[in-house]
Design a protein around this motif. Structure first.
Motif, PDB file in Angstrom:
ATOM      1  N   GLN A  67      18.763  27.866  26.339  1.00 40.59           N
ATOM      2  CA  GLN A  67      19.517  27.439  27.513  1.00 40.59           C
ATOM      3  C   GLN A  67      21.010  27.657  27.332  1.00 40.59           C
ATOM      4  O   GLN A  67      21.706  28.093  28.248  1.00 40.59           O
ATOM      5  N   ARG A  68      21.524  27.353  26.137  1.00 40.60           N
ATOM      6  CA  ARG A  68      22.950  27.576  25.939  1.00 40.60           C
ATOM      7  C   ARG A  68      23.286  29.065  26.022  1.00 40.60           C
ATOM      8  O   ARG A  68      24.325  29.459  26.554  1.00 40.60           O
ATOM      9  N   LEU A  69      22.401  29.909  25.500  1.00 37.15           N
ATOM     10  CA  LEU A  69      22.631  31.350  25.583  1.00 37.15           C
ATOM     11  C   LEU A  69      22.721  31.797  27.036  1.00 37.15           C
ATOM     12  O   LEU A  69      23.635  32.552  27.417  1.00 37.15           O
ATOM     13  N   ALA A  70      21.807  31.318  27.879  1.00 38.32           N
ATOM     14  CA  ALA A  70      21.837  31.688  29.295  1.00 38.32           C
ATOM     15  C   ALA A  70      23.121  31.187  29.961  1.00 38.32           C
ATOM     16  O   ALA A  70      23.773  31.917  30.729  1.00 38.32           O
ATOM     17  N   ASP A  71      23.507  29.943  29.657  1.00 42.00           N
ATOM     18  CA  ASP A  71      24.720  29.380  30.263  1.00 42.00           C
ATOM     19  C   ASP A  71      25.970  30.141  29.837  1.00 42.00           C
ATOM     20  O   ASP A  71      26.880  30.387  30.644  1.00 42.00           O
ATOM     21  N   GLU A  72      26.036  30.522  28.568  1.00 41.86           N
ATOM     22  CA  GLU A  72      27.230  31.205  28.084  1.00 41.86           C
ATOM     23  C   GLU A  72      27.361  32.603  28.682  1.00 41.86           C
ATOM     24  O   GLU A  72      28.458  33.038  29.047  1.00 41.86           O
ATOM     25  N   ILE A  73      26.250  33.314  28.788  1.00 46.52           N
ATOM     26  CA  ILE A  73      26.295  34.637  29.424  1.00 46.52           C
ATOM     27  C   ILE A  73      26.748  34.504  30.876  1.00 46.52           C
ATOM     28  O   ILE A  73      27.614  35.243  31.360  1.00 46.52           O
TER      29      ILE A  73
END
Length: 465
Positions: A159-165
């Motif tokens: 989830q953090r990866l998706a949010d950061e992108i």
């Protein structure tokens, strides 16, 4: 979307560095040397000889792989996006259909990998990015992939990866909105005790997550429906409800696995070594998500400690071999062929300390008066040699020689494996696999016997991950 601090991403935009900065003298850099020293401690904790031929260069190879796989800490998105925005007349702040003002743009099926922040094992990511242009400008499509890769090349969770992108693209190209969907695949590596108890071990944990900003902030917006419908054209069937449900489960298997045999607290020196690795990669070991990571990694690594595990063959006698002629030649009279296909195995590459896994196929001739080996016996042999620091070629030979010693020599073994080092250290050959063969006795001289055995091996596309 779970909005992240805008200042964080403004810093990311201003922090661009040359993407090839790690390529010059990486092995002489202090961070690399520190990781090498830590890897030597881990190998010694496993009972290995760090001067053994196959392990001499392992610390450097591991250091290079980890630094390549986490180079996103030293990259920003400013230089990636700078000069990548192109004017396009007719695009404004309005939201229209494709081909009209503000039409949706989607880049699908971007293959990424990242390292799990909970256990330090690599996981695979299929990334889908959509954005709605505004301000009469569009972005070069390759830049979407490169920005995603910057954040994937860090210790992450889905989830953090998706949010950061999503947030980086929103602040970097100023569109009307950005949507990101990730399909993630995390290896669920068993320990040997759990495999003997559960032969149907499921090797993967899957999760799908999404993030949206701007016009995608409202999850009920029609533009989400357009985005997901265009993904379905490529066989990607997702809906936001399923994605939410998948994230409710714990993502990393190391956090909830109850099958591992507890042998006491992990080796303190090894835990300290992993903590040193985290610092050398540019992370803060005291970040709350990383506090337990060194201990979890060491517990997992100890599955491959050097002392041999007892191989229980349940009464199979090593003296039960095919009858020999007086001149020492093997008699092939009254023999039957036996095959056992798709025996699962899990192992650890001694060159990079990264997992490899797959299936083993075994064929052999057995005299009528000789009791054939059961599938469980063969699976025990496979696990015995798998749960060590290994290379696939040696694993294949060791299985063949052991079965040969029990049954008289006529053995053929095929090992098919996927190596995570093929995706997580700069090579990034997603979907590649490796096959190795060992032949002994009759199989080495009889092409027809080899061909018949190979014909029985199933197509891997019909099953597995």
């Amino acid at each position: 979307m779970s909005a992240l601090d805008e200042g964080h991403f403004n810093a990311e935009l201003e922090n661009g560095v040359k993407l090839n900065c790690l390529g010059l003298g990486i092995q002489d850099q202090p961070e690399t040397v520190a990781i090498e020293d830590a890897v030597k401690v881990l190998l010694q904790g496993l009972g290995e000889d760090i001067n053994r031929e196959g392990l001499k260069k392992t610390p450097l190879r591991v250091a290079k792989a980890l630094r390549e796989g986490t180079k996103g800490y030293k990259q920003g998105v400013k230089e990636i996006l700078q000069g990548a925005l192109f004017p396009e007349v007719g695009l404004d702040d309005a939201v229209g259909q494709a081909g009209g003002a503000g039409g949706l743009v989607i880049v699908r099926d971007l293959d990424l990998f990242s390292y799990c922040e909970s256990c330090l094992l690599p996981f695979q990511v299929k990334c889908q990015i959509g954005y709605v242009p505004s301000g009469q400008r569009v972005v070069g499509l390759s830049k979407l992939s490169r920005v995603a890769d910057v954040f994937a090349k860090r210790l992450q969770e889905p989830q953090r990866l998706a949010d950061e992108i999503c947030s980086a693209l929103l602040h970097g190209i100023m569109p009307a909105g950005v949507a990101v969907v990730l399909q993630c695949l995390h290896i669920q590596f068993p320990n040997i005790e759990s495999l003997f108890l559960d032969s149907n071990h499921q090797g993967w944990v899957k999760a799908a997550v999404h993030s949206g900003s701007g016009v995608f902030e409202n999850e009920l917006a029609d533009v989400w429906g357009d985005f997901l419908s265009l993904l379905k054209f490529r066989g990607i069937n997702l809906d936001k409800t399923q994605m939410k449900d998948s994230v409710q489960q714990c993502w990393c298997p190391s956090r909830y696995s109850s099958s591992a045999k507890v042998i006491g607290p992990p080796n303190r020196g090894m835990v300290t070594a992993v903590t040193s690795i985290l610092s050398s990669l540019g992370e803060d070991p005291l970040r709350k998500e990383l506090v337990g990571t060194p201990s979890r990694f060491v517990k997992w690594l100890m599955n491959f400690q050097s002392p041999n595990l007892e191989m229980k063959l349940n009464g199979v006698a090593c003296g039960r071999m095919d009858p020999l002629k007086q001149n020492g030649e093997v008699s092939h009279n009254k023999q039957q062929t036996y095959t056992e296909l798709c025996l699962s195995f899990w192992s650890q590459c001694e060159h990079h300390l990264l997992p490899f896994y797959g299936v083993v196929h075994i064929g052999y001739y057995c005299a009528e008066e000789t009791t054939p080996l059961s599938r469980s016996h063969l699976q025990s042999i496979v696990h015995f040699y798998g749960f060590k620091l290994q290379v696939q070629e040696r694993l294949t030979r060791q299985i063949a020689e052991t079965v040969s010693s029990l049954l008289g020599g006529d053995v053929m073994v095929v090992v098919e494996a996927n190596h995570t080092c093929m995706i997580s250290r700069g090579i990034e050959k997603f979907g590649s696999s490796t096959a190795t063969i060992a032949v002994l006795g009759r199989f080495s001289t009889d092409p027809a016997a080899r061909a018949m055995f190979l014909k029985n091996i199933p197509n891997p596309a019909s099953g597995g991950s």
